[in-house]
Design a protein around this motif. Structure first.
Motif, PDB file in Angstrom:
ATOM      1  N   GLN A   1       0.818  -1.214   0.000  1.00 17.27           N
ATOM      2  CA  GLN A   1       0.000   0.000   0.000  1.00 17.27           C
ATOM      3  C   GLN A   1       0.853   1.266   0.000  1.00 17.27           C
ATOM      4  N   ASP A   2       2.150   1.119   0.301  1.00 18.81           N
ATOM      5  CA  ASP A   2       3.028   2.287   0.390  1.00 18.81           C
ATOM      6  C   ASP A   2       4.020   2.404  -0.759  1.00 18.81           C
ATOM      7  N   VAL A   3       4.495   1.276  -1.279  1.00 17.85           N
ATOM      8  CA  VAL A   3       5.626   1.291  -2.208  1.00 17.85           C
ATOM      9  C   VAL A   3       5.414   0.265  -3.312  1.00 17.85           C
ATOM     10  N   HIS A   4       5.816   0.628  -4.533  1.00 20.04           N
ATOM     11  CA  HIS A   4       5.923  -0.308  -5.646  1.00 20.04           C
ATOM     12  C   HIS A   4       7.412  -0.562  -5.908  1.00 20.04           C
ATOM     13  N   LEU A   5       7.794  -1.826  -5.946  1.00 22.34           N
ATOM     14  CA  LEU A   5       9.164  -2.222  -6.283  1.00 22.34           C
ATOM     15  C   LEU A   5       9.189  -2.778  -7.696  1.00 22.34           C
ATOM     16  N   TYR A   6      10.112  -2.274  -8.498  1.00 26.88           N
ATOM     17  CA  TYR A   6      10.422  -2.839  -9.812  1.00 26.88           C
ATOM     18  C   TYR A   6      11.905  -3.185  -9.794  1.00 26.88           C
ATOM     19  N   HIS A   7      12.236  -4.396 -10.184  1.00 26.32           N
ATOM     20  CA  HIS A   7      13.663  -4.707 -10.331  1.00 26.32           C
ATOM     21  C   HIS A   7      13.861  -5.614 -11.527  1.00 26.32           C
ATOM     22  N   GLY A   8      15.097  -5.625 -12.011  1.00 29.86           N
ATOM     23  CA  GLY A   8      15.338  -6.398 -13.222  1.00 29.86           C
ATOM     24  C   GLY A   8      16.803  -6.559 -13.539  1.00 29.86           C
ATOM     25  N   THR A   9      17.031  -7.263 -14.620  1.00 30.86           N
ATOM     26  CA  THR A   9      18.372  -7.560 -15.106  1.00 30.86           C
ATOM     27  C   THR A   9      18.704  -6.659 -16.291  1.00 30.86           C
ATOM     28  N   LEU A  10      19.991  -6.420 -16.486  1.00 33.78           N
ATOM     29  CA  LEU A  10      20.497  -5.757 -17.682  1.00 33.78           C
ATOM     30  C   LEU A  10      21.673  -6.590 -18.159  1.00 33.78           C
ATOM     31  N   LEU A  11      21.452  -7.411 -19.194  1.00 36.85           N
ATOM     32  CA  LEU A  11      22.478  -8.345 -19.646  1.00 36.85           C
ATOM     33  C   LEU A  11      23.501  -7.612 -20.503  1.00 36.85           C
ATOM     34  N   TYR A  12      24.705  -7.464 -19.963  1.00 35.87           N
ATOM     35  CA  TYR A  12      25.783  -6.823 -20.724  1.00 35.87           C
ATOM     36  C   TYR A  12      26.722  -7.859 -21.339  1.00 35.87           C
ATOM     37  N   ASP A  13      27.203  -8.805 -20.550  1.00 39.03           N
ATOM     38  CA  ASP A  13      28.109  -9.830 -21.085  1.00 39.03           C
ATOM     39  C   ASP A  13      27.973 -11.117 -20.264  1.00 39.03           C
ATOM     40  N   VAL A  14      26.754 -11.600 -20.168  1.00 41.68           N
ATOM     41  CA  VAL A  14      26.464 -12.796 -19.379  1.00 41.68           C
ATOM     42  C   VAL A  14      26.954 -14.044 -20.105  1.00 41.68           C
ATOM     43  N   ASP A  15      27.409 -15.033 -19.344  1.00 41.86           N
ATOM     44  CA  ASP A  15      27.811 -16.324 -19.906  1.00 41.86           C
ATOM     45  C   ASP A  15      26.534 -17.088 -20.274  1.00 41.86           C
ATOM     46  N   THR A  16      26.113 -16.943 -21.519  1.00 43.82           N
ATOM     47  CA  THR A  16      24.834 -17.527 -21.938  1.00 43.82           C
ATOM     48  C   THR A  16      24.886 -19.051 -21.985  1.00 43.82           C
ATOM     49  N   HIS A  17      26.083 -19.625 -22.193  1.00 40.51           N
ATOM     50  CA  HIS A  17      26.182 -21.086 -22.174  1.00 40.51           C
ATOM     51  C   HIS A  17      25.910 -21.609 -20.764  1.00 40.51           C
ATOM     52  N   ARG A  18      26.541 -20.988 -19.788  1.00 41.63           N
ATOM     53  CA  ARG A  18      26.313 -21.402 -18.404  1.00 41.63           C
ATOM     54  C   ARG A  18      24.870 -21.106 -17.990  1.00 41.63           C
ATOM     55  N   MET A  19      24.328 -20.028 -18.491  1.00 39.19           N
ATOM     56  CA  MET A  19      22.925 -19.712 -18.223  1.00 39.19           C
ATOM     57  C   MET A  19      22.016 -20.832 -18.704  1.00 39.19           C
ATOM     58  N   SER A  20      22.242 -21.306 -19.929  1.00 38.41           N
ATOM     59  CA  SER A  20      21.376 -22.350 -20.484  1.00 38.41           C
ATOM     60  C   SER A  20      21.498 -23.650 -19.701  1.00 38.41           C
ATOM     61  N   LEU A  21      22.688 -23.954 -19.196  1.00 37.60           N
ATOM     62  CA  LEU A  21      22.857 -25.160 -18.394  1.00 37.60           C
ATOM     63  C   LEU A  21      22.152 -25.031 -17.043  1.00 37.60           C
ATOM     64  N   ALA A  22      22.261 -23.853 -16.433  1.00 33.15           N
ATOM     65  CA  ALA A  22      21.678 -23.655 -15.113  1.00 33.15           C
ATOM     66  C   ALA A  22      20.155 -23.639 -15.163  1.00 33.15           C
ATOM     67  N   LEU A  23      19.595 -23.115 -16.249  1.00 28.33           N
ATOM     68  CA  LEU A  23      18.144 -23.007 -16.354  1.00 28.33           C
ATOM     69  C   LEU A  23      17.511 -24.168 -17.104  1.00 28.33           C
ATOM     70  N   GLY A  24      18.328 -25.115 -17.558  1.00 25.91           N
ATOM     71  CA  GLY A  24      17.790 -26.281 -18.246  1.00 25.91           C
ATOM     72  C   GLY A  24      17.265 -27.297 -17.261  1.00 25.91           C
ATOM     73  N   ASN A  25      16.525 -28.271 -17.756  1.00 26.88           N
ATOM     74  CA  ASN A  25      15.982 -29.334 -16.925  1.00 26.88           C
ATOM     75  C   ASN A  25      16.205 -30.676 -17.604  1.00 26.88           C
ATOM     76  N   PRO A  26      16.452 -31.728 -16.812  1.00 25.52           N
ATOM     77  CA  PRO A  26      16.543 -33.063 -17.410  1.00 25.52           C
ATOM     78  C   PRO A  26      15.254 -33.387 -18.161  1.00 25.52           C
ATOM     79  N   GLU A  27      15.377 -33.845 -19.363  1.00 26.76           N
ATOM     80  CA  GLU A  27      14.201 -34.076 -20.215  1.00 26.76           C
ATOM     81  C   GLU A  27      13.234 -35.048 -19.556  1.00 26.76           C
ATOM     82  N   GLY A  28      11.952 -34.646 -19.549  1.00 28.13           N
ATOM     83  CA  GLY A  28      10.920 -35.537 -19.061  1.00 28.13           C
ATOM     84  C   GLY A  28      10.683 -35.522 -17.571  1.00 28.13           C
ATOM     85  N   LYS A  29      11.482 -34.754 -16.807  1.00 27.80           N
ATOM     86  CA  LYS A  29      11.313 -34.746 -15.362  1.00 27.80           C
ATOM     87  C   LYS A  29      10.486 -33.549 -14.915  1.00 27.80           C
ATOM     88  N   PHE A  30       9.813 -33.696 -13.782  1.00 31.94           N
ATOM     89  CA  PHE A  30       9.109 -32.609 -13.107  1.00 31.94           C
ATOM     90  C   PHE A  30       7.939 -32.065 -13.918  1.00 31.94           C
TER      91      PHE A  30
END
Length: 240
Positions: A144-173
């Motif tokens: 009721q008092d404050v709105h928070l907005y936050h986010g990322t700004l990708l400048y030079d992220v390791d996109t390969h490591r990103m894809s591994l970290a955010l991937g999932n074993p096929e067929g699970k969950f």
């Protein structure tokens, strides 16, 4: 617009997320717009309503010492490292109603990016785009008092490591519940901004642009407030 900047040189995800949560109840954020830039060491941050087992490759993250931490805002899972600059913007809720409006972030950054030589867009899914590709995802929380907005700004992220970290074993969950992340093609800003050769240059250009366009002061955070952040981080943001 009157802006207050707070300084945060921590790279620990738990501390930084606890900082966001506690700043929402800080008196300064109820009166003025408050912002800060910050970075996390390599980690994965999941939305408050997400099922981490469905969105994150927890086995990979644990084996690589990549903490997985749940934030207090909605949205999808994101990977952070030192090639990513995060921002938080706290806006007094008075007179703004209940709707979340990410245009305030777009309008804050768009003129600065234009000065750096590129035109950015705000997507219908509240991402910031360059050439139709996502370089910033955002999330929000309202009281009721404050709105928070936050986010990322990708400048030079390791996109390969990103894809591994955010991937999932096929067929699970497949039966897991929770908010599912939206997958989008992402782009790093490095190489797109003439004259910006490093993360330090990028951050300096953003801070300079804000100071040139707005009345910017500094919000000093007390030692007592920092202690409260550390306590909350230890209690609530210790990882999954």
């Amino acid at each position: 617009m009157r802006l207050l900047e707070y300084l945060n040189d921590s790279v620990e995800p738990g501390f930084n997320l606890a900082m966001d949560e506690l700043l929402m109840s800080h008196e300064a954020c109820k009166r003025d717009a408050v912002f800060g830039f910050w970075q996390n060491r390599p980690c994965v941050i999941v939305g408050v309503h997400q099922c981490a087992e469905r969105e994150v490759n927890l086995d990979y993250c644990h084996s690589e010492d990549i903490p997985v931490v749940r934030r207090c805002t909605g949205g999808g899972a994101v990977y952070h490292d030192f090639g990513n600059l995060n921002f938080s913007l706290f806006v007094p809720a008075a007179g703004r109603g209940l709707e979340t409006d990410y245009r305030i972030c777009y309008e804050l950054f768009a003129p600065i990016f234009a000065e750096m030589g590129v035109e950015i867009e705000l997507s219908q899914t509240n991402d910031l785009l360059l050439e139709g590709k996502k370089f910033s995802g955002m999330a929000s929380r309202k009281t009721q008092d404050v709105h928070l907005y936050h986010g990322t700004l990708l400048y030079d992220v390791d996109t390969h490591r990103m894809s591994l970290a955010l991937g999932n074993p096929e067929g699970k969950f497949l039966q897991a519940r929770g908010v599912k992340s939206r997958h989008a093609e992402v782009i790093n800003l490095r190489g797109w901004l003439p004259g910006v050769e490093s993360m330090a240059d990028f951050r300096a250009a953003l801070e300079r642009g804000l100071r040139e366009r707005h009345d910017v002061g500094e919000l000093e955070l007390s030692a007592e407030f920092i202690s409260e952040v550390e306590e909350l981080a230890a209690e609530s943001y210790c990882g999954i």
